[in-house]
Write an enzyme that holds these catalytic residues in place. Structure first.
Site, PDB file in Angstrom:
ATOM      1  N   LYS A  44       0.834  -1.212   0.000  1.00 38.57           N
ATOM      2  CA  LYS A  44       0.000   0.000   0.000  1.00 38.57           C
ATOM      3  C   LYS A  44       0.866   1.258   0.000  1.00 38.57           C
ATOM      4  O   LYS A  44       0.338   2.372   0.047  1.00 38.57           O
ATOM      5  CB  LYS A  44      -0.905   0.035   1.245  1.00 38.57           C
ATOM      6  N   LYS A  46       2.920   2.011   2.465  1.00 36.54           N
ATOM      7  CA  LYS A  46       3.016   2.465   3.848  1.00 36.54           C
ATOM      8  C   LYS A  46       4.114   1.695   4.566  1.00 36.54           C
ATOM      9  O   LYS A  46       4.427   0.570   4.202  1.00 36.54           O
ATOM     10  CB  LYS A  46       1.699   2.195   4.599  1.00 36.54           C
TER      11      LYS A  46
END
Length: 155
Positions: A44, A46
């Protein structure tokens, strides 16, 4: 028994997380938290300060959480709802509408976030503090270099 399911990264565990988990736990009898794995977060874009294992331990110690399961993909939610006989799928309202497709499997609820706190804001503040510290160190080094130059010139 009414089962509630939520998902998240829960990095830098803070009062906003606690308040959300408390509200979620009041929706039923059992709260299951799907915790984003490090690999899923990476996909993602992240990264977490704490590892999956550390975040899972922190979440498991919270009195509002009954079970922590790993989240590996976006698509696993439907399978988890079926596997754990979930009655309510709940997320923060920053995800409003994103999981409405699950309404055919269970109730879907979006709860308001705790105002004035978020992990992203905390990470931004930490980064700013680090930058300020680095700027101070750089200034000190530049001052030291100037002093050394003056000392060398005066000899």
């Amino acid at each position: 028994m009414k089962v509630i399911l939520t998902y998240g990264t829960f990095d830098l565990f803070h009062v906003g997380h606690v308040r959300l988990l408390e509200r979620l736990s009041k929706l039923g009898d059992k709260l299951i938290v799907g915790l984003s794995s490090d690999e899923f977060n990476k996909g993602k874009g992240k990264s977490s300060f704490f590892s999956y294992e550390e975040r899972a331990e922190i979440l498991s110690s919270c009195k509002f959480v009954d079970l922590v399961i790993p989240e590996h993909t976006w698509e696993q939610k439907a399978a988890d709802i079926k596997k754990y006989n979930v009655d309510v799928f709940a997320m923060g309202d920053d995800w409003e509408g994103r999981f409405d497709s699950l309404k055919s499997l269970c109730d879907v609820v979006y709860l308001p976030r705790t105002k004035s706190i978020s992990t992203s804001e905390i990470k931004t503040l930490i980064a700013e503090l680090k930058k300020n510290d680095l700027d101070k160190v750089q200034k000190s080094l530049n001052d030291a270099i100037e002093i050394i130059k003056k000392l060398n010139y005066s000899e």
